[in-house]
Write an enzyme that holds these catalytic residues in place. Sequence first.
Site, mmCIF file in Angstrom:
data_model
loop_
_atom_site.group_PDB
_atom_site.id
_atom_site.type_symbol
_atom_site.label_atom_id
_atom_site.label_comp_id
_atom_site.label_asym_id
_atom_site.label_seq_id
_atom_site.Cartn_x
_atom_site.Cartn_y
_atom_site.Cartn_z
ATOM 1 N N TYR A 89 0.922 -1.276 0.212
ATOM 2 C CA TYR A 89 -0.009 0.058 0.133
ATOM 3 C C TYR A 89 0.859 1.209 0.186
ATOM 4 C CZ TYR A 89 -3.396 -3.556 1.573
ATOM 5 O OH TYR A 89 -4.000 -4.639 1.859
ATOM 6 N N HIS A 116 -0.822 -1.403 -11.083
ATOM 7 C CA HIS A 116 -1.551 -0.239 -11.133
ATOM 8 C C HIS A 116 -1.013 0.743 -10.117
ATOM 9 C CE1 HIS A 116 -3.522 -1.633 -7.481
ATOM 10 N NE2 HIS A 116 -3.613 -2.780 -8.183
ATOM 11 N N ARG A 119 -4.551 3.039 -4.952
ATOM 12 C CA ARG A 119 -5.945 2.786 -5.196
ATOM 13 C C ARG A 119 -6.866 2.803 -3.723
ATOM 14 N NH1 ARG A 119 -6.776 -1.932 -2.681
ATOM 15 N NH2 ARG A 119 -5.255 -3.566 -3.131
ATOM 16 N N THR A 122 -10.085 -2.556 -1.819
ATOM 17 C CA THR A 122 -10.744 -3.403 -2.680
ATOM 18 C C THR A 122 -12.101 -3.727 -1.807
ATOM 19 O OG1 THR A 122 -9.618 -5.381 -1.437
ATOM 20 C CG2 THR A 122 -8.843 -4.693 -3.561
ATOM 21 N N ARG A 200 -8.979 0.119 -12.539
ATOM 22 C CA ARG A 200 -7.619 0.759 -12.177
ATOM 23 C C ARG A 200 -6.498 0.442 -12.827
ATOM 24 N NH1 ARG A 200 -9.091 -3.166 -8.425
ATOM 25 N NH2 ARG A 200 -7.629 -4.548 -7.657
ATOM 26 N N LYS A 321 2.421 -11.895 0.414
ATOM 27 C CA LYS A 321 2.856 -12.078 -0.911
ATOM 28 C C LYS A 321 3.590 -13.541 -1.055
ATOM 29 C CE LYS A 321 0.478 -8.487 -2.171
ATOM 30 N NZ LYS A 321 -0.906 -8.568 -2.201
ATOM 31 N N HIS A 381 -1.228 -6.389 -11.834
ATOM 32 C CA HIS A 381 -1.538 -6.264 -10.520
ATOM 33 C C HIS A 381 -0.347 -6.881 -9.645
ATOM 34 C CE1 HIS A 381 -5.923 -5.684 -10.821
ATOM 35 N NE2 HIS A 381 -5.863 -6.678 -11.936
ATOM 36 N N ASP A 382 -0.178 -6.625 -8.316
ATOM 37 C CA ASP A 382 0.727 -6.953 -7.423
ATOM 38 C C ASP A 382 0.919 -8.418 -7.154
ATOM 39 O OD1 ASP A 382 -1.768 -7.016 -5.937
ATOM 40 O OD2 ASP A 382 -0.543 -6.267 -3.959
#
Length: 484
Positions: A89, A116, A119, A122, A200, A321, A381-382
Amino acid sequence: MLFSTSPLRSEKAPLLALPHSIDIRADLPKKGNTAQARCNIMVFPVLASLLFVCYAYATTQPRGHFELREADDSRLGVSRAVQQSWVMYSPYFAAEIYQAPPDSCKINQVNIVQRHGARFPTDGAAKRIQTAVDKLKAAEEYTDPLLAFVKNYTYSLGVADLVALGATQSSDAGKEAFARYSSLITEDKLPFVRASSSDRVVATANNWTAGFAEASGSRFRPELSVIISEAGNDTLDDNMCPSAGDSDPETDAWLATFAPPMTARLNAGAPGANLTDADTYNLLTLCPFETVATEKRSAFCNVYEELKASEAFAYSGDLDKYYGTGYGQALGPVQGVGYINELLARLANQSVSDRTQTNSTLDSDPATFPLDRTVYADFSHDNQMVAIFSAIGLFNQSAPLDPTKPDPDRTWRIERIVPFSGRMVVERLECAGAAHVRVLVNDAVQPLEFCGADEHGLCTLDAFVESQAYARNNGDGDFAKCFA
């Protein structure tokens, strides 16, 4: 101009002409879509959705470059050290200062894959945050001055959309790409740009192309040419392995390790709130989410800093992750194989060979997968980028991450891997008459031990291709396990 899917700070503006984008469904249906037709072209619905979501303007004027590379930078009212502890983030920070290749080498192709920009939370995260806020606001009183602001606090963030800062940093990335690689660009060799179909991600790609065009004085105006539907085969999204596990066991174990004292402090200061450890984590996420959305320090950053949450929060992201689509997930790296095979095709100037999640209709057509460009830019995306990095062999660890005992010497640090607007750049170079490859992640040159890189991070192209046996072998059977 900057494009954002966020309603924040927006106002009416003339609508730009739509880029000539193509959105095509994939070859293999995902779980729950077994009746889906193969390769259905969806041009008109996509045009309509683009008109609705992809071209809202976040600001009336493009801002100057949002430079966040100095250690004492606090433009958001939060120190760089705290911002980077927000891991996935975090706003974009370069991991290192870009180093040009040796004078004896000349870059002749660039492949960019970029996450991206910043944001809103989610949908699932937003609901969890709202639940935690509601519990905190239901407290009988606030006996801890740290929480006094909650009485008049209202949660008001949107859901999932790109915010203005995300638009700015995406545009900056396009400007940086032009400044660094403009010698590769001509009017008939513009960057070829693709994006996964999430709103996004599409908005990020459009901001990147706008920044690139602005940096060139509008001489070169690349367009987003292909939008790949996330409903099917998509090498820029991680939603094609229904049998893959998740990181919940590991992140839950870490939450149970670090959060109880924080939760006790909050409950003591807000009698009747009855917060859980999960609520505490969700409240901590308001520090990054509100700060990047409003570009002002969130009141919850006082809570974040008072609880000394930085190291714990960062390790939670590292675990998420690593065990989500990284090395700790058995079916994580295979989700990056399709992209790697596309990358190898571009580097070697040959057709794509892949039997995982590539879209064969797109990749076999020169209009949607050309091999004659010098700059390629893909937006993703990540989670998918983590899968790609793991499949390549980047950031490998000598031992799996321990869910309760962080290794201070680990190199798996998400703040340096996939912050908002994070990117990998693969440069193809000619050095002394031989083709070479260099990989940078957020401007940090990767060592590439697996292909015998020299002190400049340079592998021969042949050695790099040879090192990607896992991808070239279609994941050594792992992709089939995704549907077992």
